[in-house]
Design an enzyme around this catalytic site. Sequence first.
Site, PDB file in Angstrom:
ATOM      1  N   PRO A 169       0.755  -1.026  -0.215  1.00 22.26           N
ATOM      2  CA  PRO A 169       0.398   0.212   0.256  1.00 22.26           C
ATOM      3  C   PRO A 169       0.596   1.361  -0.080  1.00 22.26           C
ATOM      4  O   PRO A 169       1.719   1.542   0.648  1.00 22.26           O
ATOM      5  CB  PRO A 169      -0.359  -0.232   0.945  1.00 22.26           C
ATOM      6  CG  PRO A 169      -1.199  -1.605   1.399  1.00 22.26           C
ATOM      7  CD  PRO A 169       0.722  -2.452   0.814  1.00 22.26           C
ATOM      8  N   GLU A 170       0.659   1.920  -0.851  1.00 21.64           N
ATOM      9  CA  GLU A 170       1.560   3.309  -1.117  1.00 21.64           C
ATOM     10  C   GLU A 170       0.289   4.771  -0.343  1.00 21.64           C
ATOM     11  O   GLU A 170      -0.488   3.999   0.135  1.00 21.64           O
ATOM     12  CB  GLU A 170       2.151   3.851  -2.390  1.00 21.64           C
ATOM     13  CG  GLU A 170       2.609   2.741  -2.773  1.00 21.64           C
ATOM     14  CD  GLU A 170       4.364   3.558  -2.820  1.00 21.64           C
ATOM     15  OE1 GLU A 170       4.004   4.829  -3.167  1.00 21.64           O
ATOM     16  OE2 GLU A 170       4.951   3.004  -3.721  1.00 21.64           O
ATOM     17  N   HIS A 179      -3.886 -15.346   8.569  1.00 20.84           N
ATOM     18  CA  HIS A 179      -3.263 -13.876   8.657  1.00 20.84           C
ATOM     19  C   HIS A 179      -4.658 -13.018   9.393  1.00 20.84           C
ATOM     20  O   HIS A 179      -4.912 -11.532   9.395  1.00 20.84           O
ATOM     21  CB  HIS A 179      -2.945 -13.300   7.449  1.00 20.84           C
ATOM     22  CG  HIS A 179      -2.207 -14.168   6.865  1.00 20.84           C
ATOM     23  ND1 HIS A 179      -1.391 -14.541   7.814  1.00 20.84           N
ATOM     24  CD2 HIS A 179      -2.029 -15.257   5.857  1.00 20.84           C
ATOM     25  CE1 HIS A 179       0.321 -15.819   6.747  1.00 20.84           C
ATOM     26  NE2 HIS A 179      -0.889 -15.560   5.869  1.00 20.84           N
ATOM     27  N   ARG A 205       1.928 -11.020   6.048  1.00 21.17           N
ATOM     28  CA  ARG A 205       3.418 -10.709   6.095  1.00 21.17           C
ATOM     29  C   ARG A 205       4.310 -10.085   7.432  1.00 21.17           C
ATOM     30  O   ARG A 205       4.873  -9.692   7.554  1.00 21.17           O
ATOM     31  CB  ARG A 205       4.080 -10.173   5.530  1.00 21.17           C
ATOM     32  CG  ARG A 205       4.034 -10.854   4.310  1.00 21.17           C
ATOM     33  CD  ARG A 205       5.141  -9.900   2.389  1.00 21.17           C
ATOM     34  NE  ARG A 205       5.014 -10.884   1.189  1.00 21.17           N
ATOM     35  CZ  ARG A 205       4.986 -10.760  -0.001  1.00 21.17           C
ATOM     36  NH1 ARG A 205       5.395  -9.572  -0.079  1.00 21.17           N
ATOM     37  NH2 ARG A 205       4.523 -11.090  -0.246  1.00 21.17           N
ATOM     38  N   ARG A 222      23.585  17.222   0.097  1.00 23.55           N
ATOM     39  CA  ARG A 222      23.473  15.914   1.029  1.00 23.55           C
ATOM     40  C   ARG A 222      23.576  14.815  -0.870  1.00 23.55           C
ATOM     41  O   ARG A 222      23.257  15.156  -1.773  1.00 23.55           O
ATOM     42  CB  ARG A 222      21.928  15.906   0.760  1.00 23.55           C
ATOM     43  CG  ARG A 222      20.862  16.014   2.108  1.00 23.55           C
ATOM     44  CD  ARG A 222      21.422  15.012   3.410  1.00 23.55           C
ATOM     45  NE  ARG A 222      20.334  13.942   3.525  1.00 23.55           N
ATOM     46  CZ  ARG A 222      19.287  13.308   3.914  1.00 23.55           C
ATOM     47  NH1 ARG A 222      18.851  14.784   4.552  1.00 23.55           N
ATOM     48  NH2 ARG A 222      18.840  12.849   3.231  1.00 23.55           N
TER      49      ARG A 222
END
Length: 271
Positions: free
Chosen positions: A2-3, A91, A110, A152
């Site tokens: 999921p984003e 799950h 997971r 950076r």
Amino acid sequence: MPELPEVETTRAGLEPHVVGRRVKQVIVRQPQLRWPVSPALAESLPSQVISDIHRRAKYLLFDAGNGHICIHLGMSGRLRVVPTDTPPTKHDHVDIALENNQTVRFNDARRFGSVFWISGDVTEFPLLASLGPEPLSDDFDGAWLHARSRGRRAPIKNFIMDSHVVVGVGNIYASEALHAAGIHPKRAAGRISARRYDRLAAAIKRVLDDAIIAGGTTLRDYIGVDGDTGYFQLSLAVYGKAGHACPRDGEPIRRVVIGQRSTFYCPRCQT
DNA sequence: AAAGCGCCCTGAAGGC
DNA sequence: TGCCTTCAGGGCGCTT
């Protein structure tokens, strides 16, 4: 996987089912998630009314009056609303049963996801306290990225995926936004001009916004139906498209690993 | 302070 | 067909 767009769509999908509802019972079948589920969740939540669901970064925050439920989906986490008597399947780790006989069910193969109980100020919760701005807010723009990136040397792709810089830019949309902005993913963050950062910030907003809109229109009621979001197979330009023609110039898309993550880019139009 | 890497876990995919 | 191996992935936190 999921984003941010998937998390936001989950939030919007849950909202009408959950807001204003009183919690009846909490069942934790598997407390060993990314972080252990605190017993405080099942102790504090029952009898509370959920008044609101917010999103901060990829965390969902349910305001329960005396505290907040905080849920992160990790990469395989799913939230569904099912009738409370629905037998749990593999799950199904956490149930939040509501008084209307509906249950918010957290499933995560997971177990990279997490479910917290936050009793105090959410902004002081360690995992939320030092997060960067929301990408879709006015606090986030090219000037912010430019200022934060000086000195950076890390690749720009790592930089925009750093949650202390900006939240919610996951692996897929990092590649997509860099392609849209014409920036090579390995370019050192400190070596990118303010002007290019303006384009990048705009690309990040556009890519995420488009995905949220697409998710909202195509998957409006998925949570109440079968809970399977699938992934938003949106019009991705580069992600997962190694060897395919770049939609801008036809050059074959390349895959490279940056920061242990698959990265896709066009070697011609991304510099 | 910044950068790099290990780790948590399971299912899917690939090799034989 | 089936077993074994490899890998992906979000993001924290430890190490350098």
